[in-house]
Design a protein around this motif. Sequence first.
Motif, short mmCIF file in Angstrom:
data_model
loop_
_atom_site.label_atom_id
_atom_site.label_comp_id
_atom_site.label_asym_id
_atom_site.label_seq_id
_atom_site.Cartn_x
_atom_site.Cartn_y
_atom_site.Cartn_z
N GLY A 184 -0.40 6.85 -5.58
CA GLY A 184 -1.16 5.52 -5.72
C GLY A 184 -0.29 4.36 -6.27
N TYR A 185 1.03 4.39 -5.98
CA TYR A 185 1.76 3.16 -6.40
C TYR A 185 1.73 1.84 -5.55
CZ TYR A 185 3.87 6.15 -10.15
OH TYR A 185 3.87 6.77 -11.34
N TYR A 186 1.64 2.11 -4.39
CA TYR A 186 1.89 0.99 -3.47
C TYR A 186 0.43 0.15 -3.35
CZ TYR A 186 5.79 2.93 -1.61
OH TYR A 186 7.32 3.46 -1.45
N GLN A 187 0.56 -1.32 -3.54
CA GLN A 187 -0.45 -2.26 -3.39
C GLN A 187 -0.45 -3.06 -2.13
OE1 GLN A 187 1.14 -2.27 -6.70
NE2 GLN A 187 -0.08 -0.74 -7.40
N LEU A 188 0.86 -3.23 -1.49
CA LEU A 188 1.14 -3.98 -0.36
C LEU A 188 1.97 -3.33 0.59
CD1 LEU A 188 1.70 -7.33 -2.40
CD2 LEU A 188 -0.51 -6.75 -1.06
N CYS A 189 1.93 -3.65 1.97
CA CYS A 189 2.87 -3.25 2.74
C CYS A 189 3.56 -4.21 3.41
CB CYS A 189 2.11 -2.25 3.93
SG CYS A 189 1.37 -0.92 3.42
N GLY A 190 4.60 -4.01 4.07
CA GLY A 190 5.52 -5.03 4.91
C GLY A 190 6.39 -4.27 5.99
N THR A 191 6.89 -4.86 7.02
CA THR A 191 7.81 -4.48 8.16
C THR A 191 9.11 -4.39 7.55
OG1 THR A 191 8.01 -6.49 8.92
CG2 THR A 191 6.30 -4.99 9.86
N ASP A 192 9.69 -5.48 6.67
CA ASP A 192 10.87 -5.76 6.46
C ASP A 192 11.65 -6.10 7.74
OD1 ASP A 192 12.96 -6.43 4.85
OD2 ASP A 192 13.18 -4.46 3.84
N ILE A 209 -3.47 -1.12 3.21
CA ILE A 209 -3.23 -2.04 4.32
C ILE A 209 -4.08 -3.22 4.43
CG2 ILE A 209 -1.90 -0.68 5.73
CD1 ILE A 209 -4.40 -0.56 7.77
N ALA A 210 -5.48 -3.08 3.99
CA ALA A 210 -6.10 -4.07 3.81
C ALA A 210 -6.22 -5.00 2.39
CB ALA A 210 -7.70 -3.55 3.89
N THR A 245 -1.67 -7.17 7.85
CA THR A 245 -1.09 -8.23 7.08
C THR A 245 0.23 -7.85 6.64
OG1 THR A 245 -3.07 -9.40 6.33
CG2 THR A 245 -1.08 -9.87 5.08
N ASP A 246 1.29 -8.65 7.25
CA ASP A 246 2.65 -8.03 6.69
C ASP A 246 3.19 -9.05 5.72
OD1 ASP A 246 5.57 -7.54 6.48
OD2 ASP A 246 5.82 -8.07 8.86
N TYR A 247 3.53 -8.50 4.51
CA TYR A 247 3.75 -8.92 3.22
C TYR A 247 5.55 -9.12 3.16
CZ TYR A 247 -0.79 -9.49 1.75
OH TYR A 247 -2.06 -9.85 1.54
N HIS A 248 5.97 -8.83 3.93
CA HIS A 248 7.74 -8.80 3.95
C HIS A 248 8.19 -8.88 5.27
CE1 HIS A 248 11.54 -6.76 1.82
NE2 HIS A 248 11.89 -7.98 2.35
#
Length: 227
Positions: free
Chosen positions: A185-193, A221-222, A20-23
């Motif tokens: 452990g700072y990230y919760q979400l990922c994106g391609t931008d 990523i999940a 899932t791409d959030y950005h």
Amino acid sequence: MWFFKKQTSLVGSGILEGFTDYHSHILPGVDDGIRTLGESLDTLDCLEKLGVKSIWLTPHVMEDIPNTSEKLRERFQLLLQYYSGGIALHLAAEYMLAIGKAQKHLLVETSYFNPPMGLNNILLRIKAKGYIPVLAHPERYTYMNEKDYWRLKGMNVRFQLNLLSLIGAYGPEVRGKAEWLLKNGYYQLCGTDIHSLTLWKESVMKKRISGNVSRMLQGIIATHFPG
């Protein structure tokens, strides 16, 4: 910076399967991202072949890109009219901080070089209105250091990683910060931008990440926005 013997491309790592791409900046002709409907459709076709299942379209909203909700919805409906693939598309936006319009989750960014005046107060006001701030690509802000990240995490600000940061697309300093944030452990979400299909293909196919980084990415990523 970490060094590992085993490396792979983003495609080879398998992290784009079910991703899932959030950005993203795929909505055509609304900001500094993809310009034409044809390129948007080509980009979506490429991402679907790589295994991407869901994309949030997050065009810029800022002083020099004054997108309105009405305009973005019109462009989104046009894209939906012509897109017949299998990726689930969602319309959102990326707001430059100091603009006070939001959804439940608010994807925000700042200048890469200087924070807005009263950054913490802006984020607290966003939270007070019942929204959850998601900081886009925190690894790219040159003015932020470990203390800044720790403080924002303590404010329950969510962090969104740009995948291309991990393969050096923005330089070694950004890559090092991205790896540190991921490790801690700072990230919760990922994106391609993603702004350009050509640049995306060159980066995602050729540049590489370590196996250890790939394994840690699997843990975020999940992640999905709650309903």
